[in-house]
Design an enzyme around this catalytic site. Structure first.
Site, PDB file in Angstrom:
ATOM      1  N   GLY A 182       0.850  -1.193   0.000  1.00  0.00           N
ATOM      2  CA  GLY A 182       0.000   0.000   0.000  1.00  0.00           C
ATOM      3  C   GLY A 182       0.882   1.238   0.000  1.00  0.00           C
ATOM      4  O   GLY A 182       2.052   1.196  -0.382  1.00  0.00           O
TER       5      GLY A 182
ATOM      6  N   GLY B 281       3.467   0.673   2.783  1.00  0.00           N
ATOM      7  CA  GLY B 281       4.261  -0.479   2.369  1.00  0.00           C
ATOM      8  C   GLY B 281       5.208  -0.127   1.226  1.00  0.00           C
ATOM      9  O   GLY B 281       6.394  -0.487   1.234  1.00  0.00           O
TER      10      GLY B 281
ATOM     11  N   PHE C  93      -0.920  -7.559  -3.336  1.00  0.00           N
ATOM     12  CA  PHE C  93      -2.257  -8.151  -3.448  1.00  0.00           C
ATOM     13  C   PHE C  93      -2.759  -7.804  -4.842  1.00  0.00           C
ATOM     14  O   PHE C  93      -3.023  -6.660  -5.160  1.00  0.00           O
ATOM     15  CB  PHE C  93      -3.179  -7.574  -2.366  1.00  0.00           C
ATOM     16  CG  PHE C  93      -4.570  -8.141  -2.419  1.00  0.00           C
ATOM     17  CD1 PHE C  93      -4.849  -9.388  -1.873  1.00  0.00           C
ATOM     18  CD2 PHE C  93      -5.597  -7.434  -3.041  1.00  0.00           C
ATOM     19  CE1 PHE C  93      -6.136  -9.915  -1.938  1.00  0.00           C
ATOM     20  CE2 PHE C  93      -6.881  -7.967  -3.114  1.00  0.00           C
ATOM     21  CZ  PHE C  93      -7.148  -9.207  -2.552  1.00  0.00           C
TER      22      PHE C  93
ATOM     23  N   LYS D 228      -1.740   7.335  20.691  1.00  0.00           N
ATOM     24  CA  LYS D 228      -1.635   8.741  20.263  1.00  0.00           C
ATOM     25  C   LYS D 228      -2.899   9.207  19.545  1.00  0.00           C
ATOM     26  O   LYS D 228      -3.219  10.393  19.563  1.00  0.00           O
ATOM     27  CB  LYS D 228      -0.423   8.930  19.365  1.00  0.00           C
ATOM     28  CG  LYS D 228      -0.483   8.037  18.135  1.00  0.00           C
ATOM     29  CD  LYS D 228      -0.016   8.662  16.861  1.00  0.00           C
ATOM     30  CE  LYS D 228      -0.478   7.834  15.684  1.00  0.00           C
ATOM     31  NZ  LYS D 228       0.010   8.297  14.393  1.00  0.00           N
TER      32      LYS D 228
ATOM     33  N   ASN E 211      -7.427  12.221  12.925  1.00  0.00           N
ATOM     34  CA  ASN E 211      -8.182  12.170  14.178  1.00  0.00           C
ATOM     35  C   ASN E 211      -8.347  13.575  14.750  1.00  0.00           C
ATOM     36  O   ASN E 211      -9.429  13.962  15.202  1.00  0.00           O
ATOM     37  CB  ASN E 211      -7.458  11.267  15.189  1.00  0.00           C
ATOM     38  CG  ASN E 211      -7.488   9.818  14.766  1.00  0.00           C
ATOM     39  OD1 ASN E 211      -8.523   9.177  14.822  1.00  0.00           O
ATOM     40  ND2 ASN E 211      -6.351   9.311  14.301  1.00  0.00           N
TER      41      ASN E 211
ATOM     42  N   LYS F 223     -12.797   4.411   8.425  1.00  0.00           N
ATOM     43  CA  LYS F 223     -13.136   4.685   9.821  1.00  0.00           C
ATOM     44  C   LYS F 223     -11.959   5.384  10.498  1.00  0.00           C
ATOM     45  O   LYS F 223     -10.804   5.115  10.195  1.00  0.00           O
ATOM     46  CB  LYS F 223     -13.445   3.381  10.570  1.00  0.00           C
ATOM     47  CG  LYS F 223     -14.594   2.585   9.990  1.00  0.00           C
ATOM     48  CD  LYS F 223     -15.881   3.395   9.886  1.00  0.00           C
ATOM     49  CE  LYS F 223     -16.649   3.475  11.201  1.00  0.00           C
ATOM     50  NZ  LYS F 223     -17.898   4.280  11.032  1.00  0.00           N
TER      51      LYS F 223
END
Lengths: 409, 409
Positions: free
Chosen positions: B51, B54, B81, B271, B337, B363
């Site tokens: 990804g 990665g 993948f 964190k 966040n 999420k």
């Protein structure tokens, strides 16, 4: 401080280190109760200084003396360097009959309960009394709070020497330290030595205007008196960590009490050098990773500096206290050192030019401290031990580039 | 690790604590030279995952294997993948004959030396080979790097179990930990246990896109293998801190090697909870003092969590390392966040609504971690010991207000 209470404080620190995130020497309510029960006299508080930060701290002191009338005389005297001030006609309290001409600043403060020149718009408690006479302000005060520009400390101490209570104790809220190639003086030490009393230090992530508006913040107070002081008469409440906390702690201003005066004072000076490095990195647009790396290395260099040059310094003052890591975070987020350094990179201009434009004739603390710290380190052959602070100075004097920062840390 | 080299590392840590701001277990060039002289075989490196993060790590690995050909086989295999991907016609390498239809992603990566889907625009070294077969990718690899979404860890381990070298060693770059009311699993432990090998952990202030663009950053790698592993054949260079550093350290990606795997992993999870608190405070406009206070208390709560639940955790992992204080600073500066929490206060809307709009169906890690950590703490009666993390969860579920934060810290 007795050896047994030292032992308790030490144990409390160790326990705090392992088991609590709260400041390690916060004292229990039962200790606070113990202060209050054995005395017949109360402490009188004086604050020397009435600028932006001085007035914000004076407000806190007066709020607490009014709240804890069992320990403190409610009235707090604030020494005001007298000057004439013309109240603007836009001020809500302006009256043609009273304010058409300039008035004494101390009179205006006492009439309006507002420092109209240095902290306009913030109501001050009525038990805070501005006093243009420094001798009258400090008379009979057993607790002295110093909050003046650092260049006036020495002269002010000369003025009041011999006119204060010999058993008075003090806290310096003056930011930073005095560094030269000869050595480093803590303002608290200068005050203590000149007046023959003990002086601790307050420092933290405390932008004065935010504290004055009661926006939440924390601070660190270091107080660690030797056993050789003129004893406080027994009728007074004992002057210990719990007492200072009663005087400074507010719901919006949380106080952590520690013993490391040097570390507390150093953080307020050295962070400005690191904030310049962070500003350089931000100016280059290297992103949040790089900025966080510079800040992390900065905390460790600040600590190394403290541990190398002050026997009494504690590692955790830098990595855990408001005067260390938190003050650095605040300064790197939006302080003037960070801002000017960032602009100097963005606009490819010397930082002095930016400084002149942005600060209206005031000088940047960080560039001066970088130079002073470099002279101090060079005189001791220790430049290479502090690569980040050293390269900041070299960049400022044109002997290195911002691109060199990653190579040295 | 032998007991004598442990002792050396420990002494080096102590010395570093006092005398140097550089990461404490940076090894000297003479140790690096020592690795290179006594072996006849070289390490083969495989990375599992391709990804965004990665691919950024794979780029670093391949740069270093090409540079240190005396220790590593130059070729790095990267498991991809497999999926079909339509190269956009705007891509510089687009050719009508080759790319008019979707192609296998692994083929495109190997043809263009670019992960056109997950890290577009960043050239990858030619010695990095994408491999759609996970068994082929890990074959004969003595060094395995895991960098996959955490929900796939277990299944991937099942797939390769029995098909890796029994003496392989691994590093997990998977952020965070797996928390439930039953307990906390480190992904490195899951990998190690499932494969019967040892796995350390990498974490730090590392926004993937910035690392990929070679913007300067730091990271922390924790590696502390037990003495009971299948021994590495003597022909290989010994796998120690210096070796891992040779594999990961770049001029733009500085590596600090430590022993505390749990602390390194915990920081990356906890964190996010603190970043939500910082976002709330920013949303209220309480200023930089208040935000720095929340971050300071957050670091200490993260540390307390580590020390309370993991015997091997070290205080300084949280207060001094990139995986601790620096990663927290980055996350509170501009992470998702922080951003969503700030917007939820500014717009007076539930954070889930903001999350849906801003994150495109992904999420938020922090809200989930806050809930999981709360379940974990509640099951052990320890909510009150972590007031900041607890109140973040309560605010998220509507049982407390942002205004309560200053009262609990």
């Amino acid at each position: 401080m007795s050896s047994s209470s030292r032992a308790v404080a030490r144990l409390s620190r160790v326990a705090g280190h392992i088991a609590t995130s709260k400041p390690s020497t916060r004292l229990s309510s039962s200790s606070a109760a113990a202060i209050k029960m054995t005395h017949t006299r109360k402490h009188k508080v004086a604050i020397i200084g009435s600028g932006n930060w001085g007035s914000a701290i004076a407000k806190i002191l007066a709020e607490n003396t009014k709240q804890h009338t069992d320990i403190f005389e409610p009235e707090v005297r604030m020494w005001v360097f007298e000057e004439d001030y013309q109240l603007p006609s836009s001020h809500a309290a302006y009256s043609e009959s009273e304010h058409s001409k300039p008035r004494k600043l101390s009179e205006l403060i006492n009439q309006l309960h507002e420092n109209v020149k240095y902290l306009p718009g913030v109501p001050l408690p009525e038990n805070l009394v501005a006093d243009p006479s420094i001798l009258s302000a400090v008379k009979d005060a057993s607790l002295l709070i110093f909050n003046v520009p650092h260049q006036f400390v020495s002269k002010i101490c000369d003025q009041i020497n011999g006119n204060i209570l010999p058993y008075a104790r003090a806290i310096s809220c003056i930011k930073g330290v005095d560094v030269s190639h000869e050595g480093i003086s803590l303002f608290s030490d200068v005050i203590g030595r000149k007046l023959g009393i003990y002086c601790g230090a307050l420092s933290g992530a405390n932008i004065a205007s935010e504290v004055a508006l009661e926006k939440f913040s924390e601070t660190t107070i270091a107080y660690d008196p030797p056993g050789t002081l003129t004893p406080l008469p027994e009728e007074f409440p004992v002057i210990n960590h719990a007492l200072w906390k009663s005087l400074f702690h507010r719901p919006y201003f949380h106080v952590s009490m520690i013993h490391d005066v040097a570390g507390t004072s150093l953080g307020g000076a050295l962070k400005n050098v690191i904030a310049i490095a962070a500003g350089f990195v931000d100016g280059k647009g290297w992103g949040d990773n790089a900025k966080a790396a510079v800040m992390r290395v900065g905390i460790l260099e600040m600590r190394k500096f403290g541990l190398m040059f002050f026997d009494s310094c504690k590692s955790e003052t830098f990595t855990e206290e408001s005067c260390g890591v938190a003050d650095l975070i605040t300064s790197c987020a939006g302080g003037r050192n960070h801002k000017c350094a960032k602009l100097s990179v963005l606009q490819k201009r010397p930082i002095e030019e930016i400084e002149n434009e942005v600060l209206n004739g005031q000088k940047l603390q960080g560039t001066l401290t970088a130079k002073e710290v470099n002279e101090f380190l060079k005189a001791r052959g220790k430049e290479d031990d502090f690569p980040l602070m050293t390269i900041v100075h070299k960049i400022l004097i044109g002997q290195a580039k911002v691109e060199d920062i990653p190579h040295v840390i």
